[in-house]
Design a protein around this motif. Structure first.
Motif, PDB file in Angstrom:
ATOM      1  N   LYS A  64       0.839  -1.206   0.000  1.00 47.03           N
ATOM      2  CA  LYS A  64       0.000   0.000   0.000  1.00 47.03           C
ATOM      3  C   LYS A  64       0.872   1.253   0.000  1.00 47.03           C
ATOM      4  CE  LYS A  64      -3.991  -2.119   2.263  1.00 47.03           C
ATOM      5  NZ  LYS A  64      -4.730  -2.262   3.558  1.00 47.03           N
ATOM      6  N   ASP A  65       1.925   1.251   0.843  1.00 50.99           N
ATOM      7  CA  ASP A  65       2.839   2.399   0.880  1.00 50.99           C
ATOM      8  C   ASP A  65       3.555   2.566  -0.458  1.00 50.99           C
ATOM      9  OD1 ASP A  65       2.150   3.030   3.497  1.00 50.99           O
ATOM     10  OD2 ASP A  65       3.906   2.048   4.373  1.00 50.99           O
ATOM     11  N   ALA A  66       3.924   1.454  -1.082  1.00 50.98           N
ATOM     12  CA  ALA A  66       4.611   1.514  -2.379  1.00 50.98           C
ATOM     13  C   ALA A  66       3.709   2.128  -3.444  1.00 50.98           C
ATOM     14  CB  ALA A  66       5.064   0.115  -2.800  1.00 50.98           C
ATOM     15  N   ARG A  67       2.461   1.714  -3.469  1.00 49.06           N
ATOM     16  CA  ARG A  67       1.515   2.280  -4.439  1.00 49.06           C
ATOM     17  C   ARG A  67       1.363   3.780  -4.215  1.00 49.06           C
ATOM     18  NH1 ARG A  67      -1.851  -2.012  -2.892  1.00 49.06           N
ATOM     19  NH2 ARG A  67      -1.409  -3.821  -4.155  1.00 49.06           N
ATOM     20  N   LYS A  68       1.249   4.182  -2.960  1.00 48.84           N
ATOM     21  CA  LYS A  68       1.108   5.608  -2.661  1.00 48.84           C
ATOM     22  C   LYS A  68       2.343   6.380  -3.121  1.00 48.84           C
ATOM     23  CE  LYS A  68       0.322   9.094   0.801  1.00 48.84           C
ATOM     24  NZ  LYS A  68       0.483   9.491   2.177  1.00 48.84           N
ATOM     25  N   ALA A  69       3.518   5.753  -3.003  1.00 52.29           N
ATOM     26  CA  ALA A  69       4.770   6.395  -3.407  1.00 52.29           C
ATOM     27  C   ALA A  69       4.974   6.364  -4.921  1.00 52.29           C
ATOM     28  CB  ALA A  69       5.945   5.725  -2.702  1.00 52.29           C
ATOM     29  N   GLY A  70       4.020   5.772  -5.653  1.00 53.54           N
ATOM     30  CA  GLY A  70       4.098   5.779  -7.105  1.00 53.54           C
ATOM     31  C   GLY A  70       4.610   4.492  -7.730  1.00 53.54           C
ATOM     32  N   GLU A  71       4.813   3.471  -6.931  1.00 50.22           N
ATOM     33  CA  GLU A  71       5.295   2.187  -7.467  1.00 50.22           C
ATOM     34  C   GLU A  71       4.212   1.587  -8.357  1.00 50.22           C
ATOM     35  OE1 GLU A  71       7.683   0.140  -8.741  1.00 50.22           O
ATOM     36  OE2 GLU A  71       8.656   0.736  -6.871  1.00 50.22           O
ATOM     37  N   THR A  72       4.636   0.933  -9.437  1.00 48.78           N
ATOM     38  CA  THR A  72       3.677   0.345 -10.376  1.00 48.78           C
ATOM     39  C   THR A  72       3.218  -1.030  -9.891  1.00 48.78           C
ATOM     40  OG1 THR A  72       5.327  -0.785 -11.737  1.00 48.78           O
ATOM     41  CG2 THR A  72       4.796   1.514 -12.318  1.00 48.78           C
ATOM     42  N   GLU A  73       2.010  -1.371 -10.255  1.00 45.56           N
ATOM     43  CA  GLU A  73       1.463  -2.691  -9.932  1.00 45.56           C
ATOM     44  C   GLU A  73       2.351  -3.781 -10.540  1.00 45.56           C
ATOM     45  OE1 GLU A  73      -1.508  -3.409  -8.135  1.00 45.56           O
ATOM     46  OE2 GLU A  73      -1.349  -1.290  -7.614  1.00 45.56           O
ATOM     47  N   GLU A  74       2.830  -3.541 -11.740  1.00 39.38           N
ATOM     48  CA  GLU A  74       3.643  -4.535 -12.440  1.00 39.38           C
ATOM     49  C   GLU A  74       4.900  -4.891 -11.650  1.00 39.38           C
ATOM     50  OE1 GLU A  74       4.241  -5.266 -17.106  1.00 39.38           O
ATOM     51  OE2 GLU A  74       4.839  -3.286 -16.390  1.00 39.38           O
ATOM     52  N   ARG A  75       5.602  -3.871 -11.160  1.00 40.65           N
ATOM     53  CA  ARG A  75       6.822  -4.130 -10.389  1.00 40.65           C
ATOM     54  C   ARG A  75       6.509  -4.799  -9.057  1.00 40.65           C
ATOM     55  NH1 ARG A  75      11.727  -0.880 -10.749  1.00 40.65           N
ATOM     56  NH2 ARG A  75      11.207   0.007  -8.728  1.00 40.65           N
ATOM     57  N   ILE A  76       5.392  -4.445  -8.448  1.00 44.84           N
ATOM     58  CA  ILE A  76       4.984  -5.091  -7.204  1.00 44.84           C
ATOM     59  C   ILE A  76       4.687  -6.566  -7.461  1.00 44.84           C
ATOM     60  CG2 ILE A  76       3.162  -5.204  -5.447  1.00 44.84           C
ATOM     61  CD1 ILE A  76       3.057  -2.091  -5.612  1.00 44.84           C
ATOM     62  N   PHE A  77       3.935  -6.854  -8.517  1.00 47.13           N
ATOM     63  CA  PHE A  77       3.569  -8.240  -8.825  1.00 47.13           C
ATOM     64  C   PHE A  77       4.772  -9.085  -9.221  1.00 47.13           C
ATOM     65  CE2 PHE A  77      -0.785  -6.504 -10.220  1.00 47.13           C
ATOM     66  CZ  PHE A  77      -1.272  -6.571  -8.923  1.00 47.13           C
ATOM     67  N   LEU A  78       5.758  -8.484  -9.873  1.00 46.26           N
ATOM     68  CA  LEU A  78       6.927  -9.235 -10.341  1.00 46.26           C
ATOM     69  C   LEU A  78       8.010  -9.399  -9.277  1.00 46.26           C
ATOM     70  CD1 LEU A  78       7.285  -7.796 -13.946  1.00 46.26           C
ATOM     71  CD2 LEU A  78       6.603 -10.116 -13.300  1.00 46.26           C
ATOM     72  N   LEU A  79       7.870  -8.740  -8.167  1.00 48.30           N
ATOM     73  CA  LEU A  79       8.913  -8.746  -7.139  1.00 48.30           C
ATOM     74  C   LEU A  79       9.358 -10.141  -6.699  1.00 48.30           C
ATOM     75  CD1 LEU A  79      10.788  -6.948  -5.505  1.00 48.30           C
ATOM     76  CD2 LEU A  79       8.981  -6.769  -3.774  1.00 48.30           C
ATOM     77  N   PRO A  80       8.457 -11.114  -6.515  1.00 46.51           N
ATOM     78  CA  PRO A  80       8.941 -12.436  -6.112  1.00 46.51           C
ATOM     79  C   PRO A  80       9.883 -13.078  -7.143  1.00 46.51           C
ATOM     80  CG  PRO A  80       6.585 -12.270  -5.745  1.00 46.51           C
ATOM     81  CD  PRO A  80       7.001 -11.047  -6.528  1.00 46.51           C
ATOM     82  N   ALA A  81       9.794 -12.643  -8.391  1.00 41.93           N
ATOM     83  CA  ALA A  81      10.642 -13.187  -9.458  1.00 41.93           C
ATOM     84  C   ALA A  81      11.538 -12.094 -10.046  1.00 41.93           C
ATOM     85  CB  ALA A  81       9.764 -13.808 -10.545  1.00 41.93           C
ATOM     86  N   TRP A  82      12.029 -11.206  -9.204  1.00 43.17           N
ATOM     87  CA  TRP A  82      12.817 -10.062  -9.676  1.00 43.17           C
ATOM     88  C   TRP A  82      14.036 -10.478 -10.495  1.00 43.17           C
ATOM     89  CZ3 TRP A  82      17.892  -9.546  -8.325  1.00 43.17           C
ATOM     90  CH2 TRP A  82      18.334 -10.281  -7.224  1.00 43.17           C
TER      91      TRP A  82
END
Length: 158
Positions: A64-82
């Motif tokens: 939630k904090d990442a989204r507020k800071a402007g992080e994209t959904e795509e990067r959040i979703f891909l994080l486990p497979a960075w």
């Protein structure tokens, strides 16, 4: 079908109420650890450690904090497979994520030299000290939340 490994999340205790001085110190530590680090990097590191530690409460909070800071959904979703998501994370972020994994998991009881050296190439020494502090701090928060069984979902971004 019942899965015996499923955890039912009802809080065991509210540590912040029972040990407010610890909560206050942890908040101060968190603030100090992020000094000089990019907000998006801070959230990526906190989310990755929380994924590794299976901390649903912290994942909920930091996504939630990442989204507020402007992080994209795509990067959040891909994080486990960075590691496989080439082109989505900078080399600096990739070095920070590798260090996060090494410090969080402590494979064979240490952080490999190559992982540390990779991070050191991307972060000036003071910034690296803060990154290490951030990783240590989120791991502490994860352990508090998992041990006390804080339930995800209630956190609201301020």
């Amino acid at each position: 079908m019942t899965n015996e490994t499923t955890h039912h999340h009802s809080p065991r205790m509210f540590l912040h109420q029972l040990a407010p001085e610890v909560q206050k110190a942890m908040i101060a530590l968190s603030k100090a650890a992020t000094k000089g680090l990019e907000p998006s990097l801070v959230e990526l590191v906190q989310m990755r450690a929380s994924q590794l530690n299976h901390c649903a409460f912290c994942l909920d909070m930091h996504s939630k904090d990442a989204r507020k800071a402007g992080e994209t959904e795509e990067r959040i979703f891909l994080l486990p497979a960075w590691e496989e998501a080439h082109g989505f994370y900078t080399e600096k972020e990739r070095a920070a994520l590798a260090l996060t994994e090494a410090v969080t998991v402590l494979t064979d009881g240490f952080v490999p030299d190559e992982v540390y050296e990779r991070a050191a190439r991307h972060f000036p020494e003071q910034e690296l000290a803060h990154l290490i502090s951030l990783i240590i701090t989120i791991n502490s928060w994860n352990r508090i939340a998992v041990t006390t069984r804080l339930a995800p979902g209630a956190y609201e971004v301020h």
